[in-house]
Design a protein around this motif. Sequence first.
Motif, PDB file in Angstrom:
ATOM      1  N   TYR B 121       0.873  -1.170   0.000  1.00  0.00           N
ATOM      2  CA  TYR B 121       0.000   0.000   0.000  1.00  0.00           C
ATOM      3  C   TYR B 121       0.908   1.217   0.000  1.00  0.00           C
ATOM      4  CZ  TYR B 121      -4.593  -2.028   0.694  1.00  0.00           C
ATOM      5  OH  TYR B 121      -5.770  -2.679   0.512  1.00  0.00           O
ATOM      6  N   PRO B 122       0.914   1.957  -1.057  1.00  0.00           N
ATOM      7  CA  PRO B 122       1.777   3.143  -1.040  1.00  0.00           C
ATOM      8  C   PRO B 122       1.223   4.165  -0.057  1.00  0.00           C
ATOM      9  CG  PRO B 122       1.024   2.604  -3.272  1.00  0.00           C
ATOM     10  CD  PRO B 122       0.216   1.782  -2.329  1.00  0.00           C
ATOM     11  N   LEU B 123       2.079   4.610   0.862  1.00  0.00           N
ATOM     12  CA  LEU B 123       1.644   5.620   1.830  1.00  0.00           C
ATOM     13  C   LEU B 123       1.813   7.024   1.242  1.00  0.00           C
ATOM     14  CD1 LEU B 123       3.145   4.085   5.084  1.00  0.00           C
ATOM     15  CD2 LEU B 123       0.812   3.943   4.239  1.00  0.00           C
ATOM     16  N   ALA B 126       7.011   8.067  -1.719  1.00  0.00           N
ATOM     17  CA  ALA B 126       8.298   7.471  -1.351  1.00  0.00           C
ATOM     18  C   ALA B 126       8.169   6.244  -0.458  1.00  0.00           C
ATOM     19  CB  ALA B 126       9.156   8.522  -0.649  1.00  0.00           C
ATOM     20  N   VAL B 127       7.091   6.153   0.242  1.00  0.00           N
ATOM     21  CA  VAL B 127       6.993   5.111   1.273  1.00  0.00           C
ATOM     22  C   VAL B 127       5.894   4.112   0.899  1.00  0.00           C
ATOM     23  CG1 VAL B 127       6.647   4.619   3.725  1.00  0.00           C
ATOM     24  CG2 VAL B 127       7.704   6.793   3.023  1.00  0.00           C
ATOM     25  N   VAL B 128       6.263   2.869   0.981  1.00  0.00           N
ATOM     26  CA  VAL B 128       5.282   1.810   0.696  1.00  0.00           C
ATOM     27  C   VAL B 128       5.165   0.910   1.927  1.00  0.00           C
ATOM     28  CG1 VAL B 128       4.685  -0.120  -0.814  1.00  0.00           C
ATOM     29  CG2 VAL B 128       5.980   1.838  -1.721  1.00  0.00           C
ATOM     30  N   LEU B 129       3.956   0.629   2.281  1.00  0.00           N
ATOM     31  CA  LEU B 129       3.711  -0.256   3.426  1.00  0.00           C
ATOM     32  C   LEU B 129       3.298  -1.627   2.894  1.00  0.00           C
ATOM     33  CD1 LEU B 129       3.384  -0.406   6.592  1.00  0.00           C
ATOM     34  CD2 LEU B 129       0.957   0.012   6.197  1.00  0.00           C
ATOM     35  N   TRP B 130       3.924  -2.670   3.417  1.00  0.00           N
ATOM     36  CA  TRP B 130       3.580  -4.037   3.013  1.00  0.00           C
ATOM     37  C   TRP B 130       2.979  -4.765   4.215  1.00  0.00           C
ATOM     38  CZ3 TRP B 130       4.766  -6.231  -1.876  1.00  0.00           C
ATOM     39  CH2 TRP B 130       5.483  -5.399  -2.742  1.00  0.00           C
ATOM     40  N   GLY B 131       1.957  -5.531   3.931  1.00  0.00           N
ATOM     41  CA  GLY B 131       1.366  -6.289   5.032  1.00  0.00           C
ATOM     42  C   GLY B 131       0.658  -7.536   4.530  1.00  0.00           C
ATOM     43  N   LEU B 132       0.339  -8.419   5.429  1.00  0.00           N
ATOM     44  CA  LEU B 132      -0.457  -9.610   5.081  1.00  0.00           C
ATOM     45  C   LEU B 132      -1.337  -9.976   6.272  1.00  0.00           C
ATOM     46  CD1 LEU B 132       0.783 -12.262   6.744  1.00  0.00           C
ATOM     47  CD2 LEU B 132       2.509 -12.181   4.966  1.00  0.00           C
ATOM     48  N   ALA B 133      -2.339 -10.785   5.978  1.00  0.00           N
ATOM     49  CA  ALA B 133      -3.282 -11.207   7.024  1.00  0.00           C
ATOM     50  C   ALA B 133      -3.082 -12.684   7.339  1.00  0.00           C
ATOM     51  CB  ALA B 133      -4.711 -10.983   6.556  1.00  0.00           C
ATOM     52  N   VAL B 149      11.436  -6.598  -2.256  1.00  0.00           N
ATOM     53  CA  VAL B 149      10.653  -5.442  -2.691  1.00  0.00           C
ATOM     54  C   VAL B 149      11.053  -5.096  -4.127  1.00  0.00           C
ATOM     55  CG1 VAL B 149      10.423  -4.584  -0.345  1.00  0.00           C
ATOM     56  CG2 VAL B 149      12.355  -3.808  -1.728  1.00  0.00           C
ATOM     57  N   PRO B 150      10.141  -4.525  -4.858  1.00  0.00           N
ATOM     58  CA  PRO B 150      10.389  -4.373  -6.299  1.00  0.00           C
ATOM     59  C   PRO B 150      11.200  -3.139  -6.701  1.00  0.00           C
ATOM     60  CG  PRO B 150       8.174  -3.672  -5.785  1.00  0.00           C
ATOM     61  CD  PRO B 150       8.768  -4.126  -4.496  1.00  0.00           C
ATOM     62  N   ASP B 151      11.294  -2.185  -5.783  1.00  0.00           N
ATOM     63  CA  ASP B 151      11.968  -0.967  -6.226  1.00  0.00           C
ATOM     64  C   ASP B 151      12.729  -0.326  -5.074  1.00  0.00           C
ATOM     65  OD1 ASP B 151       8.614   0.133  -6.248  1.00  0.00           O
ATOM     66  OD2 ASP B 151      10.073   0.550  -4.645  1.00  0.00           O
ATOM     67  N   GLU B 152      13.176   0.885  -5.327  1.00  0.00           N
ATOM     68  CA  GLU B 152      14.082   1.552  -4.382  1.00  0.00           C
ATOM     69  C   GLU B 152      13.378   2.502  -3.421  1.00  0.00           C
ATOM     70  OE1 GLU B 152      16.743  -0.775  -5.667  1.00  0.00           O
ATOM     71  OE2 GLU B 152      17.258   0.714  -4.128  1.00  0.00           O
ATOM     72  N   ARG B 153      12.067   2.461  -3.419  1.00  0.00           N
ATOM     73  CA  ARG B 153      11.353   3.309  -2.466  1.00  0.00           C
ATOM     74  C   ARG B 153      11.602   2.783  -1.056  1.00  0.00           C
ATOM     75  NH1 ARG B 153       5.338   3.456  -4.783  1.00  0.00           N
ATOM     76  NH2 ARG B 153       5.933   1.354  -5.443  1.00  0.00           N
ATOM     77  N   ILE B 154      11.088   3.519  -0.083  1.00  0.00           N
ATOM     78  CA  ILE B 154      11.239   3.048   1.288  1.00  0.00           C
ATOM     79  C   ILE B 154      10.088   2.084   1.589  1.00  0.00           C
ATOM     80  CG2 ILE B 154      11.221   3.725   3.734  1.00  0.00           C
ATOM     81  CD1 ILE B 154      12.448   6.404   2.819  1.00  0.00           C
ATOM     82  N   HIS B 155      10.476   0.858   1.789  1.00  0.00           N
ATOM     83  CA  HIS B 155       9.464  -0.181   2.019  1.00  0.00           C
ATOM     84  C   HIS B 155       9.448  -0.546   3.486  1.00  0.00           C
ATOM     85  CE1 HIS B 155       8.735  -0.924  -2.259  1.00  0.00           C
ATOM     86  NE2 HIS B 155      10.019  -0.616  -2.411  1.00  0.00           N
ATOM     87  N   PHE B 187      13.451  -4.438   3.015  1.00  0.00           N
ATOM     88  CA  PHE B 187      12.662  -3.556   3.866  1.00  0.00           C
ATOM     89  C   PHE B 187      13.593  -2.661   4.688  1.00  0.00           C
ATOM     90  CE2 PHE B 187       8.570  -5.013   2.956  1.00  0.00           C
ATOM     91  CZ  PHE B 187       8.583  -6.399   2.803  1.00  0.00           C
ATOM     92  N   ARG B 188      13.168  -1.413   4.846  1.00  0.00           N
ATOM     93  CA  ARG B 188      13.942  -0.483   5.656  1.00  0.00           C
ATOM     94  C   ARG B 188      13.607  -0.663   7.117  1.00  0.00           C
ATOM     95  NH1 ARG B 188      16.142   4.098   3.558  1.00  0.00           N
ATOM     96  NH2 ARG B 188      16.985   4.324   5.659  1.00  0.00           N
ATOM     97  N   PHE B 189      12.362  -1.050   7.361  1.00  0.00           N
ATOM     98  CA  PHE B 189      11.972  -1.252   8.753  1.00  0.00           C
ATOM     99  C   PHE B 189      10.820  -2.251   8.809  1.00  0.00           C
ATOM    100  CE2 PHE B 189      13.110   0.531  12.833  1.00  0.00           C
ATOM    101  CZ  PHE B 189      12.108   0.061  13.676  1.00  0.00           C
ATOM    102  N   ALA B 190      10.797  -2.979   9.925  1.00  0.00           N
ATOM    103  CA  ALA B 190       9.706  -3.919  10.135  1.00  0.00           C
ATOM    104  C   ALA B 190       8.963  -3.530  11.401  1.00  0.00           C
ATOM    105  CB  ALA B 190      10.235  -5.341  10.257  1.00  0.00           C
ATOM    106  N   LEU B 191       7.686  -3.231  11.221  1.00  0.00           N
ATOM    107  CA  LEU B 191       6.821  -2.941  12.368  1.00  0.00           C
ATOM    108  C   LEU B 191       6.084  -4.234  12.684  1.00  0.00           C
ATOM    109  CD1 LEU B 191       5.440   0.452  11.050  1.00  0.00           C
ATOM    110  CD2 LEU B 191       7.050   0.149  12.941  1.00  0.00           C
ATOM    111  N   LEU B 192       6.370  -4.776  13.872  1.00  0.00           N
ATOM    112  CA  LEU B 192       5.974  -6.148  14.154  1.00  0.00           C
ATOM    113  C   LEU B 192       4.924  -6.238  15.259  1.00  0.00           C
ATOM    114  CD1 LEU B 192       9.617  -7.500  14.161  1.00  0.00           C
ATOM    115  CD2 LEU B 192       7.960  -7.732  12.318  1.00  0.00           C
ATOM    116  N   GLY B 193       4.411  -7.424  15.377  1.00  0.00           N
ATOM    117  CA  GLY B 193       3.507  -7.764  16.481  1.00  0.00           C
ATOM    118  C   GLY B 193       3.653  -9.247  16.761  1.00  0.00           C
ATOM    119  N   HIS B 194       3.238  -9.657  17.933  1.00  0.00           N
ATOM    120  CA  HIS B 194       3.175 -11.053  18.403  1.00  0.00           C
ATOM    121  C   HIS B 194       3.879 -11.220  19.749  1.00  0.00           C
ATOM    122  CE1 HIS B 194       2.360 -15.251  18.434  1.00  0.00           C
ATOM    123  NE2 HIS B 194       3.605 -15.645  18.208  1.00  0.00           N
TER     124      HIS B 194
END
Lengths: 924, 377
Positions: B121-123, B126-133, B149-155, B187-194
């Motif tokens: 999901y492009p935010l 420059a910034v793209v957020l990736w997620g799954l359910a 990731v497919p490109d050089e944006r910040i993922h 990925f530049r950063f991983a925002l996690l849970g669990h």
Amino acid sequence: MKLLQLNIQGFGKLKSLKIDFSPKLNLIWGLNEAGKSTLQQAILAAFYGFYQGSRATTAEKQQHLRFKPWTHADFDLQLVYELGDGHQFEIVRNFADDDIPTKIFDAVTGKDLTPQFKIRRHGNISSAREHLGMSREIFEATVFVRQAEVKSLQNNAGLVNEIVSLLDSGTTRASAEEAIAFLEGQIARVGSDRARVKRLPMAQEWLKKIQEEREMLLRDRDSLREAVLKKQDLEKTLQKDRTKLLQFQYLILDKRMAELAQNFKRSEAIRRRLKELRENYSELEGAGQVSDSLREGIVRKFQTLENQKEQIGEIREKIKQQQTIVEQLARELAEYTDMRKLSEFLTYEEFDRLQTRWNVADRALKRDQDEYEKELNRLSTQNLDADRLQKIYQLSSEETQGFREQEEELGRLDREIQSLELEQRELAGKEPFTKSVKLGIVGLAFLGVLLAVPLILFHLTATGVILGAFLITLSAGVSLYFSGMQNKHEKNRMALKHDLHEIVTEKMEKEAFYKHALQPFGVKDFKDLLEKRLQFESLSRKIDAVARSREGLAAVEFQLLKYLGSIDIQSLSEEVLQNVGAQFKSFFELKNQFDREKRLLEETRKDLARVQDRSELTTDSLLERLQEAGINEKDPDKALLQFKALVEKKKECDRLGREIEKLQSELNGLFAGKSEAELLEQQEAWTRRRDTLLAHHPELKGLSSGWSSQKLLTEYETLDQKRQEMEKEVERLEATIQTVLTSHRPQAEIEEELAAAEKEVRRLLKVRHALEKARDTLREVMESYHRDMAPFLNQTVGRGIQAVTRGRYKDVRIDPQTFTIHLVVPETGDMQPSDRLSLGTQEQLYLLLRVAVAKHLSENAESLPLILDDPFVHFDHNRLENVLVFLKQLSEQNQIIVFTKDRAIHRWVEKNVKPEDHIILELK
Amino acid sequence: MTFKILHFADVHLDISFAGMGFPLEVARRYRESLRGAVKRLMDLALEEAVSCVTVGGDLYEQERFTADTGNFLAEQFTRLDSVPVFIVPGNHDPLVPDSIYKQVKWPENVTIFQHPKLEPYPLNEAVVLWGLAHPSPSWRGKPLENFHVPDERIHILLLHGSDMSNVPAGKVTHAPFLPEQIRKAGFRFALLGHYHQGRLTPEGNPFMAYPGSPEPLAFGETGLHGAVLLEVTGSTVQAHPISTQTYQSVREQVDVSQLTNRDAVLTKIQEALEDKAGERVLAQVTLVGTRHPDVIWDMALFNENLPKNFLHIFLEDETLPAFPLEDLKEEKTVRGEFVRKLLDDIEKASDDQKEVFKDALTYGLFAFEKKEIFADN
């Protein structure tokens, strides 16, 4: 173990007290508050100190302080004791110091033995534990006998309880049985499934309730889940259906508009067509005058006439065929000239019957002739002359009888001869004497004479003479007798011979005559004659049979020839008859056929006439009908053609009429009774609605369907109905979703309470299991222990009671289950329970048991002293004396220390116990 | 311009504290406080004027949810107005057919990832957020396997998963990955849970962050409990931990060996908890040592007389009764035999049985002294 010496510098109110104990009986006398109890505590404290554990308890501290002397600083003592093995020890304790320094020495060598023992704080040294083999508690409970303990000997239960408690716990306070009962009580407090108001069942009930609540919640949660999923499905379906409904709406509008336009076009076409049809119809209207019934009637008549013509044709054809057959048959019949002639006289059946009779007669004659021939042949093989046979056959009955009689006479003579011959043989066999007898008789006679002669000659005596004469007479007599006999026999024989000869001669003569008489007949005897006669009879019958057969045949032949003569048949044979028969049969069959065919031909001709008549009638009727229909032609065929043309016209007229009707109906239905103006207005409204729909849902543009608007409308209504139902269902599900869980507490709360309930149940179950384990283990251990204990006690107490009663009682039985004591009573020899014995005996038993228990409880099996603390205060004089006597005796085996304030005991000991066997210490 | 993302996870609304032994009222209050945490997080998002909010899964508990919970969340997210909220369903709130995520009418600013496969999901440019359910409670997919990731944006990766390089004791793993996989995937950063105890890894220069649950969910949980504020400025990505924890827990041990009465025990408990009191403090006090025989041991009484100024005090009894077993087992009495037999049984018993047999020994000895097990009659 025995106490040897106690040296108290200071202990409670006791100060500077030294006691040298007697190994047997020791009496510590003192009034109340003299220090008796203190001295007992001093003994205890000397052995065990005040502190038992690693930590001092308050009670222990209090006990320690309690005996701290008030008036002086010394608070120490020394105790010397001797164990059963002879070793002597000295314990030295200083209670003034909180640490209670304690030492233990070898009392003989003075060696410090303290390091050999475990030493804890506050003087807690394990020497007493190791030497005496028991804890302080047990020591105190077993060695010391208090007032109340002896008091409880009033009943056996009290006795038992005391002992059992000591064995079970080393105290008199609690037995294993009581502990088990206590555990049972605790278990009951926890509760079981049946005790609903107890902890565990209540906890289980609570748990169950929460579980049920959770179950219900989970079920409702499942219902919720189902409702959610179902609602989602329905909403998906609804979404699709709504789209479809929109499509239907659009299609319906579109279709309707198209239909309307089409209807307009169609109505125009119909009008044009109607005009044409009406014009044509009016031209053909005349043909419509002929009614249907008339037309149908004419058609039927034509059909009938046609059928009749066809039928006439068929009949004629049939007549032709039949005629041909009849002619053919007539020709064939003409060839049977002879048979015709014959038929004038008889029918075939009659001929057949005659033929059959002839065949039968002919066969019978042949058969009889055969038999006759056979008989003749047989006779000739036997060389039998027929003439002779005939002669035999012709003999009269008298002649035949004569031969019979002759035969019989000969037979009689024969029999007579045989009889005489038999007699002759018998006679020959009856010789009166045998040859030897004859010789013997002659010999004897000669001998007699020989004897007689000399006798007479030489013995001329009377005797001699008589004897000689006798002998001669005898010999002569015998000879004469025998000779007479012989002559008679001979005479008989000769007579017999003569008779025989005569009869034989007679027989020979008669036989010759008989044979001569028979000779012409060629038989040898009467029997033969009779046989031959029979044979001739048989032959004669056969000859007769032949004659009869011949007669029969002749009769039939006569009849047949009578008829067959007409066709020049003069003689008959089987072949001839068969031939005639076959021809005759054929003739009759042919004739029958001919007659039949002729009859059929006649009938067919009649049929033809009938049909022809009917056909004429039909023609007349048809012509009448045609006239009615306006056709005056008399020729039916031409009339038919005209009629057909009329029918065609009528059909066309009807068709036009129908078409006109149909089109008119269609025209009327095209616009459902609406006027054109109304229709145009409707068209405009539909157009507007369609355009609005397209504006909101442009994706509908271009949609089309092959269905009619009506069908589309039906589908739309059906789908819309379904949509409404689904929306209702969705509402209902939504309501369920919103409310299904509202009656429940939050699930988390239920789960938390459930966890708490489960934990509580687990805890209580664990408590119960532990209590049950404790109970069961205790019970198991108790039973085993008591069982093992009983023999030891039996033995120990038995020895003891034997000693102290000087053998009066010796057999003791202690029930390991109940610990009731039984003794053999010497008077009766029976086992009696102790509670039936005297109190004195019971007390003895009790004290012995105490001693036994103490010994048992000592791990080292040390015999311990018995320290009695004024236990006999309530005893009367006699009882007291008895028990003192007992104690004295007991002191022979166990050291006894009695604390008392009773002067009587003091006096008794002084009086009754040897000085070397006791000490008395007076405490003041 | 800085693009801010407020990230939180593992709220576990409607959680059950069945295993913790809370009294019901305490559990209820604690549970309610989790809703308070959500409110505070929304407040924080508004205060920080974040560009978006990400939720790293386990927002609620599917097994126990109510419509009320869904409506509450929708309402809270509505407060953010147009600030987008991105949610990745986790193992406790998987995207099952009856999930709240499918039932509630979410405001427009809420995006819930729908598939068990990383989606972007492009935010912004420059910034793209990736997620799954997570599609189910027991999904074991490996989300970063063969992914780049497919490109050089910040993922930025938004994932409910398990860092296998450091798994907390007793934690069941889902969607496992290794830290190097995050880098390798681009990925530049991983925002996690669990994981409920938050951490930023690696220390000093983190590229992945577990915010932890907003409040501790088990007794004694340490670590970060709150949120992570991720700031993307140009090509720089920085993460700042923010604590939202309001509840504390303390553990104390009290040795009762020298204490000779109940009051002394209570006093010692109070002393152990001195200066630690608080309405939001959970305390666990374990009694150890050997009970003085003079003390009438009554846990119910102790519980009733605990200090009241705590959220709750868990009182555990690990004391031993004062029986001189060494002496008792030498006795030639039934009691001595009983002690010997049970000590032998204890020696041979399994762990479960040992506890029962130890209690049996105590109860048996109590029975000889007619000492009640239950203080109340």
